[in-house]
Design a protein around this motif. Structure first.
Motif, PDB file in Angstrom:
ATOM      1  N   GLU A   8       0.872  -1.172   0.000  1.00  0.00           N
ATOM      2  CA  GLU A   8       0.000   0.000   0.000  1.00  0.00           C
ATOM      3  C   GLU A   8       0.906   1.217   0.000  1.00  0.00           C
ATOM      4  O   GLU A   8       2.088   1.109   0.336  1.00  0.00           O
ATOM      5  CB  GLU A   8      -0.860   0.020   1.282  1.00  0.00           C
ATOM      6  CG  GLU A   8      -1.983  -0.973   1.294  1.00  0.00           C
ATOM      7  CD  GLU A   8      -3.200  -0.457   0.561  1.00  0.00           C
ATOM      8  OE1 GLU A   8      -3.568   0.715   0.734  1.00  0.00           O
ATOM      9  OE2 GLU A   8      -3.787  -1.239  -0.204  1.00  0.00           O
ATOM     10  N   GLY A  54       1.152   3.413   2.214  1.00  0.00           N
ATOM     11  CA  GLY A  54       1.678   3.582   3.569  1.00  0.00           C
ATOM     12  C   GLY A  54       2.591   2.458   4.005  1.00  0.00           C
ATOM     13  O   GLY A  54       3.109   2.473   5.116  1.00  0.00           O
ATOM     14  N   VAL A  94       0.995  -4.487   3.853  1.00  0.00           N
ATOM     15  CA  VAL A  94      -0.180  -4.936   4.589  1.00  0.00           C
ATOM     16  C   VAL A  94      -0.169  -6.457   4.538  1.00  0.00           C
ATOM     17  O   VAL A  94      -0.061  -7.038   3.464  1.00  0.00           O
ATOM     18  CB  VAL A  94      -1.489  -4.401   3.966  1.00  0.00           C
ATOM     19  CG1 VAL A  94      -2.702  -4.929   4.711  1.00  0.00           C
ATOM     20  CG2 VAL A  94      -1.486  -2.885   3.941  1.00  0.00           C
ATOM     21  N   TYR A 137      -3.106  -6.756   9.081  1.00  0.00           N
ATOM     22  CA  TYR A 137      -2.039  -6.256   9.954  1.00  0.00           C
ATOM     23  C   TYR A 137      -1.198  -5.259   9.175  1.00  0.00           C
ATOM     24  O   TYR A 137      -0.740  -5.541   8.075  1.00  0.00           O
ATOM     25  CB  TYR A 137      -1.173  -7.417  10.447  1.00  0.00           C
ATOM     26  CG  TYR A 137       0.035  -6.980  11.230  1.00  0.00           C
ATOM     27  CD1 TYR A 137      -0.102  -6.185  12.369  1.00  0.00           C
ATOM     28  CD2 TYR A 137       1.311  -7.362  10.839  1.00  0.00           C
ATOM     29  CE1 TYR A 137       1.010  -5.774  13.083  1.00  0.00           C
ATOM     30  CE2 TYR A 137       2.428  -6.952  11.560  1.00  0.00           C
ATOM     31  CZ  TYR A 137       2.272  -6.160  12.675  1.00  0.00           C
ATOM     32  OH  TYR A 137       3.369  -5.754  13.387  1.00  0.00           O
ATOM     33  N   LEU A 138      -1.025  -4.055   9.750  1.00  0.00           N
ATOM     34  CA  LEU A 138      -0.211  -2.998   9.137  1.00  0.00           C
ATOM     35  C   LEU A 138       1.035  -2.812  10.000  1.00  0.00           C
ATOM     36  O   LEU A 138       0.990  -2.085  11.003  1.00  0.00           O
ATOM     37  CB  LEU A 138      -1.009  -1.685   9.050  1.00  0.00           C
ATOM     38  CG  LEU A 138      -2.224  -1.736   8.116  1.00  0.00           C
ATOM     39  CD1 LEU A 138      -3.446  -2.272   8.815  1.00  0.00           C
ATOM     40  CD2 LEU A 138      -2.481  -0.387   7.533  1.00  0.00           C
ATOM     41  N   GLU A 162       3.916  -1.225   9.776  1.00  0.00           N
ATOM     42  CA  GLU A 162       4.526   0.094   9.961  1.00  0.00           C
ATOM     43  C   GLU A 162       3.691   0.982  10.874  1.00  0.00           C
ATOM     44  O   GLU A 162       4.222   1.858  11.542  1.00  0.00           O
ATOM     45  CB  GLU A 162       4.761   0.763   8.599  1.00  0.00           C
ATOM     46  CG  GLU A 162       5.836   0.032   7.799  1.00  0.00           C
ATOM     47  CD  GLU A 162       6.199   0.733   6.506  1.00  0.00           C
ATOM     48  OE1 GLU A 162       5.947   1.942   6.391  1.00  0.00           O
ATOM     49  OE2 GLU A 162       6.730   0.049   5.614  1.00  0.00           O
ATOM     50  N   GLN A 163       2.388   0.776  10.924  1.00  0.00           N
ATOM     51  CA  GLN A 163       1.522   1.535  11.826  1.00  0.00           C
ATOM     52  C   GLN A 163       1.360   0.826  13.165  1.00  0.00           C
ATOM     53  O   GLN A 163       0.888   1.407  14.127  1.00  0.00           O
ATOM     54  CB  GLN A 163       0.143   1.739  11.202  1.00  0.00           C
ATOM     55  CG  GLN A 163       0.152   2.589   9.957  1.00  0.00           C
ATOM     56  CD  GLN A 163      -1.232   2.682   9.341  1.00  0.00           C
ATOM     57  OE1 GLN A 163      -2.220   2.278   9.938  1.00  0.00           O
ATOM     58  NE2 GLN A 163      -1.299   3.203   8.132  1.00  0.00           N
ATOM     59  N   GLY A 164       1.715  -0.448  13.190  1.00  0.00           N
ATOM     60  CA  GLY A 164       1.551  -1.239  14.412  1.00  0.00           C
ATOM     61  C   GLY A 164       0.089  -1.492  14.742  1.00  0.00           C
ATOM     62  O   GLY A 164      -0.279  -1.609  15.902  1.00  0.00           O
ATOM     63  N   SER A 165      -0.776  -1.578  13.716  1.00  0.00           N
ATOM     64  CA  SER A 165      -2.198  -1.792  13.980  1.00  0.00           C
ATOM     65  C   SER A 165      -2.685  -3.077  13.319  1.00  0.00           C
ATOM     66  O   SER A 165      -2.109  -3.552  12.344  1.00  0.00           O
ATOM     67  CB  SER A 165      -3.027  -0.602  13.493  1.00  0.00           C
ATOM     68  OG  SER A 165      -2.984  -0.512  12.093  1.00  0.00           O
ATOM     69  N   CYS A 166      -3.752  -3.615  13.899  1.00  0.00           N
ATOM     70  CA  CYS A 166      -4.330  -4.866  13.415  1.00  0.00           C
ATOM     71  C   CYS A 166      -5.845  -4.723  13.438  1.00  0.00           C
ATOM     72  O   CYS A 166      -6.403  -4.200  14.399  1.00  0.00           O
ATOM     73  CB  CYS A 166      -3.897  -6.009  14.326  1.00  0.00           C
ATOM     74  SG  CYS A 166      -4.522  -7.615  13.817  1.00  0.00           S
ATOM     75  N   ARG A 167      -6.520  -5.173  12.398  1.00  0.00           N
ATOM     76  CA  ARG A 167      -7.979  -5.131  12.314  1.00  0.00           C
ATOM     77  C   ARG A 167      -8.493  -6.536  12.063  1.00  0.00           C
ATOM     78  O   ARG A 167      -7.945  -7.259  11.245  1.00  0.00           O
ATOM     79  CB  ARG A 167      -8.432  -4.221  11.174  1.00  0.00           C
ATOM     80  CG  ARG A 167      -8.215  -2.774  11.470  1.00  0.00           C
ATOM     81  CD  ARG A 167      -8.785  -1.909  10.352  1.00  0.00           C
ATOM     82  NE  ARG A 167      -7.785  -0.870  10.095  1.00  0.00           N
ATOM     83  CZ  ARG A 167      -7.378  -0.481   8.926  1.00  0.00           C
ATOM     84  NH1 ARG A 167      -7.873  -1.025   7.842  1.00  0.00           N
ATOM     85  NH2 ARG A 167      -6.478   0.451   8.796  1.00  0.00           N
TER      86      ARG A 167
END
Length: 184
Positions: free
Chosen positions: A28, A30, A33, A47-48, A50-55
């Motif tokens: 992506e 950013g 992914v 899971y992203l 570089e952002q340290g986020s997970c959905r």
């Protein structure tokens, strides 16, 4: 949320298991992914790194722990439900519906430096009410009425009642006792 139609060249399968589920990595703007996709290709976990986020994308999600489960955040924890949210511990619970909040417990304790309540109507049902304060002030714009089987006001020092007019009525006897009674 924008739905993006992915083609085979957008996805780089990293791993595939016998059930058909796959771990996929895609790029992506950013950053990378990493996705867990079901056998039919629907997105389950995103899971992203570089952002340290997970959905998690699912019709229903359950988290279970044999001992403790901790949800924590450096800033904020947000729990939302279109039809309601319920927090439960033993027989106590907090239930949030779109138009109602219910609190059910054997004992409720509130401690605050300042507590402000605003309501169109407040109704209390109790076997007994005990209030303790250093000072108490109550203002009523129109009528303040107390209906009781018996009413006793006790002042250890002085009892004052002020009004433009005062009316005392008794259906039977009225007593006025004091060492001295002054009528002005």
């Amino acid at each position: 949320m924008e739905i993006v139609e992915l083609t085979e060249e957008d996805l780089r399968p990293v791993a595939r298991v016998p059930s058909g589920a796959s771990l996929v990595e895609r790029e992506e703007p950013g950053g990378a992914v990493i996705e867990l996709r079901a056998a039919d290709g629907t997105l389950v976990v995103e899971y992203l790194p570089e952002q340290g986020s997970c959905r998690i994308h699912a019709r229903s999600v359950q988290l279970r722990a044999d001992d403790d489960l901790t949800l924590s955040a450096g800033r904020r924890v947000q729990i939302e439900g279109e039809e309601g949210v319920v927090l439960r511990s033993g027989s106590s619970s907090v239930a949030l519906d779109p138009t109602r909040v219910g609190l059910f417990a054997e004992r409720v304790e509130t401690e605050a430096r300042r507590l402000v309540q605003r309501a169109g109507e407040v109704e209390t049902h109790a076997r007994q009410i005990v209030e303790r304060a250093r000072a108490s002030f109550r203002e009523v714009e129109d009528l303040a009425q107390t209906k009781a089987g018996r009413l006793r006001l006790v002042a250890t020092d002085t009892l004052r009642m002020l009004g433009r007019q005062a009316v005392f009525k008794a259906r039977e006897d009225m007593k006025l006792r004091g060492k001295r009674i002054y009528l002005e």
